[in-house]
Write an enzyme that holds these catalytic residues in place. Sequence first.
Site, PDB file in Angstrom:
ATOM      1  CD  GLU A  60       2.100  66.098  32.609  1.00  0.00           C
ATOM      2  OE1 GLU A  60       1.260  65.167  32.737  1.00  0.00           O
ATOM      3  OE2 GLU A  60       2.803  66.506  33.551  1.00  0.00           O
ATOM      4  CG  HIS A 129      12.176  63.652  37.115  1.00  0.00           C
ATOM      5  ND1 HIS A 129      11.460  62.490  37.036  1.00  0.00           N
ATOM      6  CD2 HIS A 129      11.340  64.582  37.651  1.00  0.00           C
ATOM      7  CE1 HIS A 129      10.238  62.707  37.521  1.00  0.00           C
ATOM      8  NE2 HIS A 129      10.138  63.964  37.881  1.00  0.00           N
TER       9      HIS A 129
END
Lengths: 323, 321
Positions: A60, A129
């Site tokens: 990321e 999540h």
Amino acid sequence: MAKITMRQAISQALWEEMERDPKVFILGQEVGVWGGTYAVTKGFYDHFGADRVRDTPISEAAIIGSAIGAAIAGTRPVAELMTINFAFSAMDHIVNQSAKMHYMFNGQMVLPLVIRTVGGGGRQLGATHSQTPDAIFAHFPGLKVVAPGTPADAKGLLKAAIRSNDPIMFIEHATLYQIRGEVPDGDYIVPIGKSTVQRSGDHVTIVTYSKMLELSLKAAEQLAKDGIEAEIVDLRTLRPLDMEPVIESFKKTNRAVIVEEGWKSFGVGAEISAQIYEHAFDYVDAPIKRVAQKEVPLPYNRNLEQMALPQVEDIIKAVKEVL
Amino acid sequence: MEKSEHLDLYQQMVVIRILEGRSAELYQQGKIGGFLHLYIGQEAVSTGLISARKPQDRVITAYRDHGVAINCGISAKEVMAELLGKATGVSGGKGGSMHLADVNNNFWGGHAIVGSHLPIAAGLALGDVYQKQDGVTICMFGDGATNIGYFHEALNLSKVWKLPVLWVCENNQYGMGTTVERASAVSEIRQKADGYAMKNDNVDGMDIMKVREKALEMIEEIRSGSGPQFLEINTYRFRGHSMGDPERYRQQEEIRKWQENDPIGIYRRYLVEEKIASEEELNGEDKKANEIVEDAVHFAESSPEPAAEELFKNIYVEEGR
């Protein structure tokens, strides 16, 4: 004008912008060969090729960092972070770098950068999540934060974001991809930083955005059966925040409920209510109410998860309390 | 190399040395705020390295950036004015010591979060590749930066995408006060590049000619399509990590030993022994360098503060707060 899904609207905006401007390219995990984990970029890889639809490693920081570098070097990257939860792995690049560089180097570096990402709970993905941390990103001057609630806004705002020269977090909601709505064909632009009234009413102002717009509209329908007409203001952009339609509506209704999916503490509702008190204190007829996620890490179990997330009934209850 | 080129490089090194010394004084007088990281001892690294680049090659570095800025062609005046936070500074007084940049000179900053500029460097190179430009991005960082995740993500990505980056580790033996041995699993930093199947080398960073020669070779290989390469440059900072460093972690004896290899002294001896320049000529360069820095200090001190309306400028390109 066609009735299409949010997914199609986003996909259309991306496709059209890539056709329009060769400087625009996509990078992220599984955006290419796979076609996007939410199938937003399905067909892009075959059409635009591997240079413009770049599959990245699971890195990321490198995705956002390299997108920043490519942006200041003269391209217009659209970086995808598979979920907003993974944005924390790129937080330094989003917050310390992208939001600062234009200012810190006195305007020398320009960052036409869009970070597309997906937030929200309700799919039993567990605590790591399922977050809605939009307010965190809206905290930083230098970054713009956009979170559409309708397919038309998704298309128009994404096109505006890709054409913008500022770094933008474009937050989609995981459970909105399949909703349908009328979306203008072709070049349809919705300006960033403009809130809008999605439903008119005289009795109460509901301020919301993204997924909670859907719930607020449902709540308003039910309230209408009891003769209560709610006006719904959709923020669409969290930073720069356009309070004008909110204040205008509040001056008419004198009552407000703010609905957000994220946690209440230090959240969007806290900011909006503070600004209403700052700008329209003389118009307040009842304490402003906030509907938000319960202050827990979101659990996996379906019942527990739904207990933690804001529901239509919570909005109805809050509205009745302020009336 | 032409004699004039040698004299220019020599002068750059001396300008950096004097400018850093003057900065330390101005810091102690309270005229420079924040943190101040001096480049004294490391002048041959960036001077040699950047002398090997072509105009289309981008340079990006960490927060010890004053010398790099000078080597990239930014005037001592604009550097000093930035250190003093003045409107005439290269970043308009908004960046400060750690955030110098001048994109017109292809110098992309001055970045203060350790390791964070490495993925950005990969992106600069990606920008060149995407736009079919033949620039090489030279990314400088310290030994300490090789222990953070960004380093590994950036090296991996650059190799996977064959990006034209020269990764340059300035190994000055310490990450703040922690020796390389105490912080890194391998003491020879270049070994980390092996993990990414990346061609790598090392060079003595106190000898400008060695740095330049190695950099020329690697930059041209990268430009010809070799993919990224990694260069470890061994060097030493003669001063503390920053101005607020009590230096409890090293002995004076160690500093003295390295100072025997003063990069300016080494270059000076080389120029005289090779009969490229005489002692008198070099003394003349020293004098010029001194004048350049004194002019810069005068310029900076007499420059205006940024106007109050600058506070809200350049937050965004387009409207909004």
